[in-house]
Each structure stands twice: as structure tokens, then as C-alpha cells.
Scaffold this motif. Sequence first.
Motif, mmCIF file in Angstrom:
data_model
loop_
_atom_site.group_PDB
_atom_site.id
_atom_site.type_symbol
_atom_site.label_atom_id
_atom_site.label_comp_id
_atom_site.label_asym_id
_atom_site.label_seq_id
_atom_site.Cartn_x
_atom_site.Cartn_y
_atom_site.Cartn_z
ATOM 1 N N GLY A 165 7.701 6.054 -3.884
ATOM 2 C CA GLY A 165 8.315 7.012 -2.973
ATOM 3 C C GLY A 165 9.762 7.318 -3.282
ATOM 4 N N TRP A 219 4.075 12.493 1.317
ATOM 5 C CA TRP A 219 5.427 12.000 1.047
ATOM 6 C C TRP A 219 6.300 13.196 0.686
ATOM 7 C CZ3 TRP A 219 4.638 7.082 -2.500
ATOM 8 C CH2 TRP A 219 3.911 6.120 -1.780
ATOM 9 N N GLY A 268 9.697 8.298 0.153
ATOM 10 C CA GLY A 268 8.685 9.258 0.546
ATOM 11 C C GLY A 268 7.822 8.819 1.707
ATOM 12 N N PHE A 269 7.441 7.528 1.755
ATOM 13 C CA PHE A 269 6.541 7.071 2.814
ATOM 14 C C PHE A 269 7.240 6.956 4.167
ATOM 15 C CE2 PHE A 269 8.162 3.332 0.549
ATOM 16 C CZ PHE A 269 8.731 2.605 1.575
#
Length: 244
Positions: A111, A167, A180-181
Motif C-alpha cells: 500500500g 486502495w 493504501g489500505f
Amino acid sequence: MLMIPLLVLLSLLDPVRPRARCDPALACDPRQRRDAGGRGGVYEHLGGAPRRRKLYCATKYHLQIHPNGKIDGSLEENNPFSIMEITAVDVGVVAIKGLFSERYLAMNDKGRLYASEVFNRECEFVERIHELGYNTYASRHHSTEQVLPPGGGSGSNKRRASAKRQWYVSINGKGRPRRGFKTRSTDKASLFLPRVLGHKDHELVRRLRESQSTHHHTQRHSGRRERRRRRHRARKGHDGQSAN
């Protein structure tokens, strides 16, 4: 009394034609029509030249890509590293490249955002248009798999449905990229406004092109001089051997 025959005569000369119906197999909405290159429709940039934009985040930072691979946000209005080239690679999927850094925006499987020197699958982002002209950019290949609760029934052997949580590219209120998460499409940090380049931005691009042209011209001439020196040394060596 003479007006009525005159109106009848005019209607016969210029009859009102019925509106042609659209073929069900064809798209009548001009926004849905696209040629073979994908141009002229909702994704009018598909198949065309890259769009040069500055991605202005709702957190008041411009996304920027540094030559050393760093990704962050800038509060400056005319920062050269915030000028991006957005190119469509598929319907609704784009690649984002820093014009001055010559690196692609990418997101890895952890991410984290990074800048890649070459284009790869982690450089593909799904572009979605939201309200007020803001866009979101989600990784095409990395997401979180979420298992949804069963819709009903007590049987434990029923297969549970799953959904993907996207994400997104995100810049927080301190100008730093978020993992991203940890992002959502409704977060301010994930909303970007593609800004058209201003006069000063175009001036920066012009200077970049001139410097690149000068550098290429200098390299070409230096290469020619080096080849001439080599040929001259080779001739002198050949003449010396002939004299001996």
C-alpha cells in the motif's frame, strides 16, 4: 382570406420531417460514441496524447513526484515536480508520470506509494470522477479482500460473499502519502482535482524542453568530437607502423 391558402402552400413547400429514430444497435447519445481510437466519448482522452495536469488534493496539497523516487505533497502553486502526464492505458485506467522527474506513480502490495523508473503493472490506477470535479485514483491490482456476513440461514457450509476494498492514492493534511489500505474514496485525502496548467507552468515546460534539446545537442557534438579523435589516433598509429 388570402393568408390561409398562402400558409398551406408554404407548408407543402417545406414540410416538417419526422425525427429519425436511432438504431437500437447504435449509440444515440454523442457522449457514448467513440471512434476506433477511443476518442470522442466519455473517456475522450483514451487513445490520445497524455493530459498534462496538476493533481490538487482536497487537503490543499499538489501531488508531486521527485527524481529520487519520493512521493509527497507540495503547497507551492508552481512546483515543477507537481506537473503530471496522465495517459490512458485502458478504459477508466490511467498511468501517472511526473513530467520533470520522468518517473511513474506506483503502489506496491504493502500500500506504499513510490516512483518507478519504468512502467509496470503497479503503475496502473483506476480513475473515477466524483462530485465537484474531484477524481479518485485506486490501484488496479492491489486491494483488500473483505468477507461479507452471510445473507441469511444458519448453515455454516454456505459460501460467504466477498468484496474488494480499493486502495487509493492519498495525501494527508501534512503532505505525506497514506498507506493504501487505510484510505477510502470518501476521504478528503483521496480526492484530487486535475488542474489545467497555468502560464507559469507552461513556461517551466518550455524551459525543460529547451534544456533537454541543448543537452541532446551537446551530447551529439561531443560524441562526434570523440569519434574524430579516435579516427585521428588510429591514423597516426597506422602511419607510424608504415614508417617503421
